[in-house]
Design a protein around this motif. Sequence first.
Motif, PDB file in Angstrom:
ATOM      1  N   SER A  56       0.775  -1.242   0.000  1.00  0.00           N
ATOM      2  CA  SER A  56       0.000   0.000   0.000  1.00  0.00           C
ATOM      3  C   SER A  56       0.806   1.292   0.000  1.00  0.00           C
ATOM      4  CB  SER A  56      -1.024  -0.006   1.139  1.00  0.00           C
ATOM      5  OG  SER A  56      -0.510  -0.632   2.279  1.00  0.00           O
ATOM      6  N   ASN A  57       2.043   1.265   0.417  1.00  0.00           N
ATOM      7  CA  ASN A  57       2.904   2.454   0.290  1.00  0.00           C
ATOM      8  C   ASN A  57       4.364   2.072   0.519  1.00  0.00           C
ATOM      9  OD1 ASN A  57       3.527   2.819   3.241  1.00  0.00           O
ATOM     10  ND2 ASN A  57       1.315   3.192   3.330  1.00  0.00           N
ATOM     11  N   GLY A  58       5.228   3.032   0.355  1.00  0.00           N
ATOM     12  CA  GLY A  58       6.665   2.755   0.459  1.00  0.00           C
ATOM     13  C   GLY A  58       7.150   2.609   1.892  1.00  0.00           C
ATOM     14  N   THR A  59       6.339   3.033   2.856  1.00  0.00           N
ATOM     15  CA  THR A  59       6.712   2.889   4.261  1.00  0.00           C
ATOM     16  C   THR A  59       6.471   1.457   4.728  1.00  0.00           C
ATOM     17  OG1 THR A  59       6.127   5.200   4.598  1.00  0.00           O
ATOM     18  CG2 THR A  59       6.361   3.851   6.577  1.00  0.00           C
ATOM     19  N   VAL A  60       5.295   0.907   4.422  1.00  0.00           N
ATOM     20  CA  VAL A  60       5.040  -0.493   4.785  1.00  0.00           C
ATOM     21  C   VAL A  60       5.951  -1.426   3.971  1.00  0.00           C
ATOM     22  CG1 VAL A  60       2.672   0.052   5.452  1.00  0.00           C
ATOM     23  CG2 VAL A  60       3.074  -0.993   3.236  1.00  0.00           C
ATOM     24  N   THR A  83      18.022  10.836   5.469  1.00  0.00           N
ATOM     25  CA  THR A  83      17.022  10.108   4.684  1.00  0.00           C
ATOM     26  C   THR A  83      15.658  10.685   5.018  1.00  0.00           C
ATOM     27  OG1 THR A  83      16.104   7.908   4.139  1.00  0.00           O
ATOM     28  CG2 THR A  83      16.733   8.267   6.437  1.00  0.00           C
ATOM     29  N   TYR A  84      14.642  10.138   4.360  1.00  0.00           N
ATOM     30  CA  TYR A  84      13.266  10.506   4.679  1.00  0.00           C
ATOM     31  C   TYR A  84      12.851   9.707   5.917  1.00  0.00           C
ATOM     32  CZ  TYR A  84       8.203  10.899   4.093  1.00  0.00           C
ATOM     33  OH  TYR A  84       6.863  11.110   4.298  1.00  0.00           O
ATOM     34  N   ILE A  85      11.948  10.256   6.695  1.00  0.00           N
ATOM     35  CA  ILE A  85      11.561   9.692   7.991  1.00  0.00           C
ATOM     36  C   ILE A  85      11.124   8.221   7.928  1.00  0.00           C
ATOM     37  CG2 ILE A  85       9.161  10.546   7.816  1.00  0.00           C
ATOM     38  CD1 ILE A  85      11.247  10.624  11.042  1.00  0.00           C
ATOM     39  N   ALA A  86      10.547   7.792   6.803  1.00  0.00           N
ATOM     40  CA  ALA A  86      10.012   6.421   6.705  1.00  0.00           C
ATOM     41  C   ALA A  86      11.066   5.354   6.969  1.00  0.00           C
ATOM     42  CB  ALA A  86       9.390   6.208   5.321  1.00  0.00           C
ATOM     43  N   THR A  87      12.296   5.593   6.531  1.00  0.00           N
ATOM     44  CA  THR A  87      13.355   4.589   6.702  1.00  0.00           C
ATOM     45  C   THR A  87      13.575   4.309   8.190  1.00  0.00           C
ATOM     46  OG1 THR A  87      14.401   5.831   4.888  1.00  0.00           O
ATOM     47  CG2 THR A  87      15.572   3.905   5.701  1.00  0.00           C
ATOM     48  N   GLU A 154      17.804  -2.331   0.572  1.00  0.00           N
ATOM     49  CA  GLU A 154      17.945  -1.086  -0.200  1.00  0.00           C
ATOM     50  C   GLU A 154      16.607  -0.353  -0.229  1.00  0.00           C
ATOM     51  OE1 GLU A 154      19.966  -1.080  -4.203  1.00  0.00           O
ATOM     52  OE2 GLU A 154      19.969  -3.212  -3.774  1.00  0.00           O
ATOM     53  N   ASP A 155      16.608   0.883   0.237  1.00  0.00           N
ATOM     54  CA  ASP A 155      15.429   1.748   0.117  1.00  0.00           C
ATOM     55  C   ASP A 155      15.591   2.524  -1.192  1.00  0.00           C
ATOM     56  OD1 ASP A 155      13.533   3.733   0.193  1.00  0.00           O
ATOM     57  OD2 ASP A 155      13.856   4.263   2.301  1.00  0.00           O
ATOM     58  N   CYS A 156      14.878   2.045  -2.223  1.00  0.00           N
ATOM     59  CA  CYS A 156      14.983   2.637  -3.561  1.00  0.00           C
ATOM     60  C   CYS A 156      13.794   3.553  -3.864  1.00  0.00           C
ATOM     61  CB  CYS A 156      15.049   1.538  -4.612  1.00  0.00           C
ATOM     62  SG  CYS A 156      16.357   0.346  -4.341  1.00  0.00           S
ATOM     63  N   ALA A 157      13.150   4.056  -2.807  1.00  0.00           N
ATOM     64  CA  ALA A 157      11.971   4.912  -2.998  1.00  0.00           C
ATOM     65  C   ALA A 157      12.262   6.083  -3.940  1.00  0.00           C
ATOM     66  CB  ALA A 157      11.494   5.440  -1.648  1.00  0.00           C
ATOM     67  N   GLU A 158      13.522   6.548  -3.927  1.00  0.00           N
ATOM     68  CA  GLU A 158      13.866   7.734  -4.715  1.00  0.00           C
ATOM     69  C   GLU A 158      14.724   7.385  -5.933  1.00  0.00           C
ATOM     70  OE1 GLU A 158      15.663  10.376  -1.839  1.00  0.00           O
ATOM     71  OE2 GLU A 158      13.870  10.367  -0.576  1.00  0.00           O
ATOM     72  N   SER A 159      14.980   6.090  -6.154  1.00  0.00           N
ATOM     73  CA  SER A 159      16.019   5.760  -7.141  1.00  0.00           C
ATOM     74  C   SER A 159      15.577   4.805  -8.236  1.00  0.00           C
ATOM     75  CB  SER A 159      17.233   5.178  -6.418  1.00  0.00           C
ATOM     76  OG  SER A 159      16.978   3.849  -5.971  1.00  0.00           O
ATOM     77  N   PHE A 178      10.467   0.060  -2.903  1.00  0.00           N
ATOM     78  CA  PHE A 178      10.166   1.210  -3.757  1.00  0.00           C
ATOM     79  C   PHE A 178       8.902   1.902  -3.253  1.00  0.00           C
ATOM     80  CE2 PHE A 178      12.758  -1.610  -6.197  1.00  0.00           C
ATOM     81  CZ  PHE A 178      13.548  -0.789  -6.994  1.00  0.00           C
ATOM     82  N   SER A 179       8.769   3.180  -3.601  1.00  0.00           N
ATOM     83  CA  SER A 179       7.561   3.942  -3.249  1.00  0.00           C
ATOM     84  C   SER A 179       6.966   4.533  -4.511  1.00  0.00           C
ATOM     85  CB  SER A 179       7.925   5.083  -2.292  1.00  0.00           C
ATOM     86  OG  SER A 179       6.884   6.056  -2.259  1.00  0.00           O
ATOM     87  N   PHE A 180       5.629   4.570  -4.556  1.00  0.00           N
ATOM     88  CA  PHE A 180       4.933   5.195  -5.686  1.00  0.00           C
ATOM     89  C   PHE A 180       4.038   6.328  -5.208  1.00  0.00           C
ATOM     90  CE2 PHE A 180       5.207   0.521  -6.732  1.00  0.00           C
ATOM     91  CZ  PHE A 180       6.379   0.624  -7.478  1.00  0.00           C
ATOM     92  N   ASN A 183       4.739  12.130  -5.644  1.00  0.00           N
ATOM     93  CA  ASN A 183       5.869  12.920  -6.142  1.00  0.00           C
ATOM     94  C   ASN A 183       7.041  12.061  -6.626  1.00  0.00           C
ATOM     95  OD1 ASN A 183       7.123  12.027  -3.830  1.00  0.00           O
ATOM     96  ND2 ASN A 183       7.286  14.018  -2.846  1.00  0.00           N
ATOM     97  N   LYS A 184       6.874  10.745  -6.609  1.00  0.00           N
ATOM     98  CA  LYS A 184       8.003   9.888  -7.003  1.00  0.00           C
ATOM     99  C   LYS A 184       8.092   9.767  -8.529  1.00  0.00           C
ATOM    100  CE  LYS A 184       9.337   9.471  -2.835  1.00  0.00           C
ATOM    101  NZ  LYS A 184       9.102   8.551  -1.750  1.00  0.00           N
ATOM    102  N   VAL A 185       9.166   9.143  -9.025  1.00  0.00           N
ATOM    103  CA  VAL A 185       9.405   9.096 -10.475  1.00  0.00           C
ATOM    104  C   VAL A 185       8.255   8.410 -11.217  1.00  0.00           C
ATOM    105  CG1 VAL A 185      10.925   8.181 -12.298  1.00  0.00           C
ATOM    106  CG2 VAL A 185      11.909   9.273 -10.275  1.00  0.00           C
TER     107      VAL A 185
HETATM  108  C1  LIG Z   1       9.027   8.336  -0.286  1.00  0.00           C
HETATM  109  C2  LIG Z   1       9.994   7.565   0.533  1.00  0.00           C
HETATM  110  C3  LIG Z   1       9.615   6.412   1.275  1.00  0.00           C
HETATM  111  C4  LIG Z   1       8.231   5.859   1.362  1.00  0.00           C
HETATM  112  O1  LIG Z   1       7.249   6.725   1.303  1.00  0.00           O
HETATM  113  P1  LIG Z   1       5.680   6.478   1.162  1.00  0.00           P
HETATM  114  O2  LIG Z   1       5.204   7.864   1.142  1.00  0.00           O
HETATM  115  O3  LIG Z   1       5.264   5.702   2.356  1.00  0.00           O
HETATM  116  O4  LIG Z   1       5.409   5.740  -0.100  1.00  0.00           O
HETATM  117  C5  LIG Z   1      10.596   5.729   1.941  1.00  0.00           C
HETATM  118  N1  LIG Z   1      11.885   6.116   1.930  1.00  0.00           N
HETATM  119  C6  LIG Z   1      12.294   7.191   1.233  1.00  0.00           C
HETATM  120  C7  LIG Z   1      13.741   7.518   1.227  1.00  0.00           C
HETATM  121  C8  LIG Z   1      11.373   7.967   0.542  1.00  0.00           C
HETATM  122  O5  LIG Z   1      11.774   9.051  -0.125  1.00  0.00           O
END
Ligand SMILES: *Cc1c(COP(=O)(O)O)cnc(C)c1O
Length: 369
Positions: A56-60, A83-87, A154-159, A178-180, A183-185
């Motif tokens: 459901s998202n890049g955090t889970v 990094t972004y807080i989710a990591t 690997e957190d590839c949310a941005e890559s 990965f995250s979708f 604002n992601k690619v």
């Molecule tokens: C966007 C992002 C995520 C996950 O984000 P979601 O908003 O939950 O999809 C995780 N790590 C990084 C580094 C991100 O930029």
Amino acid sequence: MEKKIFVAAPSLSGNEKKYVMDCLDSTWISSVGKYINEFEASFAKYIGIKHAISCSNGTVALHLPLLALDIGPDDEVIVPTLTYIATANAVAYVGAKRVFVDCDPETWAIDLEDLKKKITPKTKAIMVVHLYGHPADMDPLMEVANKNKIPVIEDCAESIGATYKSKMTGTFGLISTFSFFGNKVITTGEGGMVVTNDAQLEKKMRILKGQGMDPERRYWHPVVGYNYRMTNIQAAIGLAQLEQVDTFLKYRRQLAAWYNEELATLKNDITIPKEAAWAKHCYWMYSIMVNKNDGKQRDSLMAFMATKGIETRPLFYPMHQMPPHKSNDPFPKADDIAARGINLPTHTGLKRDDVSYIANSLKEYFTKG
Ligand SMILES: *Cc1c(COP(=O)(O)O)cnc(C)c1O
């Protein structure tokens, strides 16, 4: 204000509408349906990996690998502080200790020397983030991880689409995510993906994301699971986005080339993003730094850009500064980069003229002093 330029904006002019309408017409709008299967299969093929699990998202997507590796309260997980807080939050969800590492000033990813110092017998995983779309230096990192027998996530949310020595980010770690987000690619509105070559881990994560249900026995739940499923509608958008990913990536590199050209004359005032010889940056964000670190110039520049109708973003605050993840260890490089960094608008809706307008506004700020 005559203009408004956003930092990010999705582009939905491919098959998104057609595939979403197909979901509505067929009534397959929940988390079962052909687009889920097609999106997962196409995604795995695109990355060059065996298994892709939508969620459901890049955090889970980051929570699932930590659960699958049985990481818990007595364990330590290494996380880059920049990094972004989710990591960092994903590590907190399993109750493990976040052990932060400073960043490399060239790539902004995890610093190898600091990483080596922070490995202990309790280290159960190393999280690597390819920040803003520039890959981390994976070979020496994997060498350290393998020598210590520690799995890499690997957190590839941005890559997405970024490569290291011509290999896709997401193919180095035991599990990658990965995250979708919008604002992601590529986007599905909200959405995420976990990838791995390990069939055992794939099975375990599929069970965990689907309420812990035994795949062979309906309504029998041998473990506490989660509802982390993606919907068929999200996957329909994702599939249409994935069809366009190469076009998007090419355009992002074009934008970066325009920015590089326009901003070359400002080298005394700002630092433009670097691309290592072994890297292919996907430019999720075109990130610059003001050269002066007086604690004021970055924010004053952002305020000036806002008067021009240009949205910019500061870099993420490092995790060790956040109340739930506070650490008093020193992270001088991350502190410095985070205080000076700005993300400029980076999306496929921007034209050459927009880049010139943004660059001219930056020039105006620095010439007026
Ligand atoms: C966007 C992002 C995520 C996950 O984000 P979601 O908003 O939950 O999809 C995780 N790590 C990084 C580094 C991100 O930029």
